[in-house]
Design an enzyme around this catalytic site. Structure first.
Site, mmCIF file in Angstrom:
data_model
loop_
_atom_site.group_PDB
_atom_site.id
_atom_site.type_symbol
_atom_site.label_atom_id
_atom_site.label_comp_id
_atom_site.label_asym_id
_atom_site.label_seq_id
_atom_site.Cartn_x
_atom_site.Cartn_y
_atom_site.Cartn_z
ATOM 1 N N ARG A 550 30.136 28.446 -25.884
ATOM 2 C CA ARG A 550 28.265 27.384 -26.252
ATOM 3 C C ARG A 550 28.554 28.537 -28.143
ATOM 4 O O ARG A 550 27.851 27.582 -28.890
ATOM 5 C CB ARG A 550 27.374 27.032 -25.234
ATOM 6 C CG ARG A 550 27.822 26.309 -24.324
ATOM 7 C CD ARG A 550 26.141 26.021 -24.021
ATOM 8 N NE ARG A 550 26.133 24.920 -22.880
ATOM 9 C CZ ARG A 550 26.489 23.439 -23.259
ATOM 10 N NH1 ARG A 550 26.248 22.817 -24.390
ATOM 11 N NH2 ARG A 550 26.695 22.716 -22.021
ATOM 12 N N GLU A 583 30.144 28.286 -17.208
ATOM 13 C CA GLU A 583 29.311 27.402 -16.317
ATOM 14 C C GLU A 583 30.356 27.087 -14.784
ATOM 15 O O GLU A 583 31.660 26.690 -15.393
ATOM 16 C CB GLU A 583 29.114 26.290 -17.613
ATOM 17 C CG GLU A 583 28.052 26.966 -18.332
ATOM 18 C CD GLU A 583 27.328 25.655 -19.971
ATOM 19 O OE1 GLU A 583 27.686 24.295 -19.082
ATOM 20 O OE2 GLU A 583 27.531 26.088 -20.800
ATOM 21 N N GLU A 594 30.085 16.524 -24.472
ATOM 22 C CA GLU A 594 29.907 17.057 -24.782
ATOM 23 C C GLU A 594 30.027 18.263 -25.746
ATOM 24 O O GLU A 594 29.857 18.548 -26.542
ATOM 25 C CB GLU A 594 28.800 18.354 -23.797
ATOM 26 C CG GLU A 594 27.934 18.908 -24.427
ATOM 27 C CD GLU A 594 26.389 19.271 -23.898
ATOM 28 O OE1 GLU A 594 25.704 20.768 -23.848
ATOM 29 O OE2 GLU A 594 26.425 18.504 -23.022
ATOM 30 N N ASP A 651 28.962 11.177 -33.074
ATOM 31 C CA ASP A 651 27.534 10.815 -33.669
ATOM 32 C C ASP A 651 28.216 11.564 -35.294
ATOM 33 O O ASP A 651 27.657 12.956 -35.752
ATOM 34 C CB ASP A 651 26.344 11.591 -33.806
ATOM 35 C CG ASP A 651 25.396 11.582 -34.335
ATOM 36 O OD1 ASP A 651 24.992 10.884 -35.127
ATOM 37 O OD2 ASP A 651 23.844 12.122 -34.284
ATOM 38 N N HIS A 862 24.875 12.513 -13.641
ATOM 39 C CA HIS A 862 26.536 13.175 -13.946
ATOM 40 C C HIS A 862 26.871 12.155 -15.519
ATOM 41 O O HIS A 862 26.621 11.123 -15.331
ATOM 42 C CB HIS A 862 27.203 12.651 -12.679
ATOM 43 C CG HIS A 862 27.095 13.064 -11.612
ATOM 44 N ND1 HIS A 862 27.367 14.328 -11.113
ATOM 45 C CD2 HIS A 862 26.158 12.790 -10.096
ATOM 46 C CE1 HIS A 862 26.318 14.852 -9.750
ATOM 47 N NE2 HIS A 862 25.861 13.884 -9.366
ATOM 48 N N CYS A 864 29.518 12.265 -16.735
ATOM 49 C CA CYS A 864 30.671 11.846 -16.625
ATOM 50 C C CYS A 864 31.305 9.998 -15.788
ATOM 51 O O CYS A 864 31.870 9.702 -16.786
ATOM 52 C CB CYS A 864 32.024 12.094 -15.510
ATOM 53 S SG CYS A 864 32.076 14.190 -15.687
#
Length: 896
Positions: A550, A583, A594, A651, A862, A864
């Site tokens: 990240r 993760e 994400e 975005d 969730h 997904c």
């Protein structure tokens, strides 16, 4: 001429076949002193004979064994154009050459021009016929086999006097139900110039006054009667029709469209006459379909297109009476037109007004909607198998391209193709999966009609009517897109795909088709990987796997993508699988969402300097003075392509010109309106300035820009631009060069690299074929309109919740009370992105599931699968507090 004709027409000269000496001197039989009536009769007879010679030379007598060397039906006769035939007809008349009797197979054709001459040459008619008989013939009009505007008004006046319109109804029924009659009708007539008349009369200066007048009459008759020369498209071989069309421009036809409109306007107000048009169309259409399917009629007689022009001018085609039988049959016939004929229709209709285009669009749209609503289409009864819907869609395509051609076109400003070809992937197409040979190896298809017309939809800046009017929503609702996509890829002749007519599909339906295409390619790449593993013994990864940290997401992601792009670009076509280091989240789509969100936030950070940000427009633009190399922009293009390929919304905030450039069009002055509105307004005022630009503004062809550090950079739009003043005469050039520099030249290296990366992922996708630039933006960025009421309507419930549960009612009351930013955070938390998908939030399938009784635990999701796990909190206040904390501090993925 037979003996009966000689008896009836006493003024006609003797024919060659009755002269034993091979011809008699006409002056021998003429009286020495002629009265005006006799002179007029003689000229009428001469005109009649010249017309017969003309038709004999252009059309023939119809007898295949004819031995007359001056007959088009004889063996070895060389065809001649209309002017040459007219001159030769005069020569044959002068020498009293042999004149054939029409063969029985040609009687119908010959009667077409004889009917016309019968009215203009009444002196050559049977003078024994009394006035009552003449009126009887005129009332029945049995000899009218094609119509002109004057003829229609003549019959209409006679019927009006008697208050009996049955003769007119019979004539309309006869002509409008006959392809041959309709093709001949309402022809345009051009008055001959003096030069044309002189060429028709030949070089013989010694002709007497009567022959000159006869020649002029003949020339006019040939123009007026040219329809008759091709009255039977299957019999006449269209010889003269082809010559007529060769004189016309690519967007012209020989029918007088204005006359047709005037005739319809007068006749359609009468209900009985309107019924005649309807019934005639029912009889006409099957024959026309047969002609086009089996007889190749258009190639022999291009005037056949007149038929469709005339019928489409009927303003009542969209009325309910036509929708059941007449219009579906006509559409089926029209859909059989060859490509060249469709292109000619599109060019012709492109000159129509917006209202006329809209009328035709509504005609076909109403038929499609009527058929969709009146039938129950499903996966077993496909709308693709409905002949009427398919035919109407094909006809609508012609009108669509007419709408494009008639709009505001920009054919010049095209982006140059990439110098280095993008490596072709090793993907297997659906054809290969089905055991068939691969097609379209060079990328996505192009519509044949588009190629024939030499245009692209993206060339049109503003169509005659909005593109949205071509979308048929009822059709989109019943279309089984998985089946339609299969037909699109396999390209079988007996199965029609609506993806070949993307203008009729909305963005949601097209996005679904693109989704199937991407999934098939992903499956193909996995299959190839498995085959390589079996053959070569290497353990290859069937996914495009990215493992990132990240805190170093840009370094990890872009380095990995750069290696893949260099080593094997085909791997970019594999399904993306993202794993965040440390993760536990498994990527079923949500982790990828994400990942893209984080990458975009980093890439478009102004501190990095790859893009500039305009506070006024809230849009990003390529930084012309960026220190980053071209490879970095290529990787950004890859990220955008991957987002589309993996059905993720980003975005990003680009002006529309970026998407136009991705689709192959350069930016122009009008694109500055949203890319740089302040500059656009300044340049617009310069163009509109009424004073002296040179004296009042004192600007030159040198412009200045500011780099990242605030330093001014000078650029000459022309060589030695600082010495060239902008004047009233050259200001248009200045504005065009300014826009060219700002939108194209200044960012040429950056954009080319960006586009190359984008095409690495999408080069074999039907993206360009299906979508317009504004739809590409919607595809990448999603919808900016967040309609949470639509989301509430489509949300489903699980685990014991339903629409009437207390907690569910309180949840929606709470969500609707949130501000805009909090609503976006909720979307980000639940779906992985804060943007609505194509079609709005109503297309988002969100599920709210029960996650136990009242507790202090936060809601979870969730991403997904767009599932919100909501405990049954005891109060509305607790629900609000827990939900706000969850969406505000949500970060990272774990295993539940």
């Amino acid at each position: 001429m037979n003996s009966d004709e000689k008896e009836d027409c006493e003024c006609a000269p003797p024919q060659a076949e009755t002269s034993p000496a091979g011809g008699l001197d006409r002056d021998y039989e003429e009286p020495e002193v002629e009265n005006p009536e006799a002179s007029r009769m003689k000229r009428a007879a001469a005109k009649h004979l010249i017309e017969r010679y003309y038709h004999q030379l252009t059309e023939g007598c119809g007898n295949e064994s004819c031995s007359n060397p001056w007959c088009a039906s004889s063996v070895g006769f060389s065809r001649m154009d209309n002017n040459a035939a007219a001159v030769k007809a005069l020569e044959l008349y002068k020498v009293n050459a042999k004149l054939c009797d029409p063969h029985p197979s040609k009687k119908g054709t010959a009667s077409a021009y004889l009917e016309s001459s019968a009215h203009s040459n009444s002196a050559c008619s049977n003078r024994k016929m009394n006035h009552k008989d003449v009126n009887s013939v005129r009332d029945n009009f049995k000899d009218v086999i094609y119509l002109t505007e004057e003829k229609v008004y003549e019959i209409l006046d006679i019927c009006g006097e008697k208050e009996d319109y049955s003769p007119l109804i019979r004539v309309i029924g006869r002509v409008f139900s006959s392809a041959e009659g309709l093709v001949q009708s309402f022809r345009r007539s051009k008055p001959h110039t003096k030069e044309e008349l002189k060429s028709l009369q030949g070089k013989d200066e010694d002709k007497d006054e009567d022959e000159k007048e006869a020649a002029a009459c003949s020339a006019t008759a040939m123009e007026d009667d040219s329809p008759a020369s091709s009255s039977s498209s299957r019999l006449g071989e269209g010889s003269s029709g082809e010559n007529d069309v060769q004189k016309l421009a690519p967007d012209e036809v020989s029918v007088d469209i204005e006359a047709v409109r005037r005739v319809y306007e007068r006749l359609l107000s009468n209900e009985k006459i309107e019924a005649a048009f309807l019934n005639a169309l029912v009889y006409l259409s099957p024959n026309v379909e047969c002609d086009l399917t089996y007889h190749n009629v258009y190639s022999r007689d291009p005037n056949y297109l007149n038929l469709f022009v005339i019928v489409m001018e009927n303003s009542n085609l969209h009325s309910p009476e036509y929708l059941e039988i007449a219009l579906p049959q006509f559409c089926k016939a029209m859909s059989k037109l060859p490509l060249a004929a469709q292109a000619k229709l599109a060019r012709l209709w492109s000159h129509y007004s917006a209202e006329q285009i809209r009328r035709m669009v509504e005609t076909f749209q109403q038929l499609i909607t009527y058929k969709v609503i009146s039938n129950e289409f499903n996966s077993r009864n496909l709308v693709n198998d409905d002949d009427a819907v398919v035919a109407a869609t094909k006809c609508l395509k012609i009108v669509y391209y007419a709408n494009v051609l008639g709009g505001d076109l920009d054919m010049e400003h095209n982006e140059e193709e990439d110098e280095e070809p993008i490596p072709e992937s090793s993907e297997l197409t659906l054809q290969e999966l089905l055991g068939e040979e691969r097609r379209n190896k060079k990328g996505p298809r192009v519509d044949p009609l588009e190629t024939e017309l030499g245009i692209r939809t993206n060339d049109c800046r503003r169509p005659l009517i909005p593109f949205e009017e071509f979308v048929n929503e009822p059709l989109n609702e019943v279309l089984e897109m998985d089946k339609d996509y299969t037909f699109f890829k396999v390209e079988t002749e007996n199965k029609f795909s609506f993806m070949t007519c993307p203008f009729i599909l909305n963005a949601v339906t097209k996005n679904l088709g693109l989704y199937y295409d991407n999934r098939i390619r992903m499956y193909s790449e996995r299959r190839i990987t498995v085959l390589y593993s079996l053959v070569q013994g290497q353990q290859l990864n069937p996914y495009l796997r990215l493992k990132v940290r990240r805190d170093h997401i840009i370094d990890d992601a872009l380095v990995r993508l750069e290696m893949i792009a260099m080593e094997n670009p085909a791997d970019l076509k594999k399904q993306l699988y993202v794993e965040f280091e440390g993760e536990q989240g498994v990527d079923e789509g949500g982790v990828s969402k994400e990942f893209f969100q984080l990458v975009v936030e980093e890439i478009f950070n102004p501190d990095i300097g790859m893009f500039t940000y305009d506070e006024r427009t809230k849009l990003f633009w390529f930084n012309p003075s960026s220190f980053e190399n071209e490879g970095q922009y290529t990787l950004i293009g890859i990220v955008l392509g991957l987002a589309i390929y993996n059905n993720c919304i980003l975005d990003v905030h680009f002006p529309m010109v970026v998407y136009r450039k991705l689709m192959g069009k350069k930016g122009t002055f009008r694109d500055l309106a949203d890319a740089n509105p302040v500059l656009y307004q300044s340049l617009k005022e310069l163009l509109e300035y009424e004073g002296s630009v040179e004296e009042d503004m004192m600007i030159t062809f040198q412009i200045s820009q500011t780099d990242l550090f605030g330093n001014p950079l000078m650029y000459d739009l022309r060589e030695n631009g600082d010495k060239i003043p902008v004047t009233n005469e050259n200001r248009k050039e200045f504005v065009a060069q300014y826009a060219e520099y700002m939108l194209n030249k200044s960012v040429e290296k950056q954009f080319k690299a960006f586009r190359r990366g984008f095409h690495m992922v999408t080069n074999e996708s039907p993206l360009k074929y299906l979508f317009r630039p504004e739809e590409i933006e919607l595809l990448i960025c999603g919808s900016r309109n967040l309609d949470f009421l639509a989301l509430e309507e489509t949300t489903e419930y699980d685990g014991g919740y339903n629409r009437d549960s207390r907690i569910i009612k309180e949840f929606w009351e709470t969500l609707h009370s949130f501000g805009e930013e909090q609503k976006r955070l909720f979307l980000q938390f639940t779906t992985g992105t804060d943007r609505a998908p194509v079609g709005g939030l109503g297309k988002l399938k969100m599920i709210i599931a029960k996650n136990g009784p009242d507790t202090d635990r936060l809601p979870t999701s969730h991403t997904c699968f767009n599932v919100l796990l909501l405990p049954e909190y005891s109060s509305k206040e607790k629900l609000r507090e827990r939900l706000l904390k969850a969406i505000t501090y949500a970060k990272g993925f774990g295993m539940l």
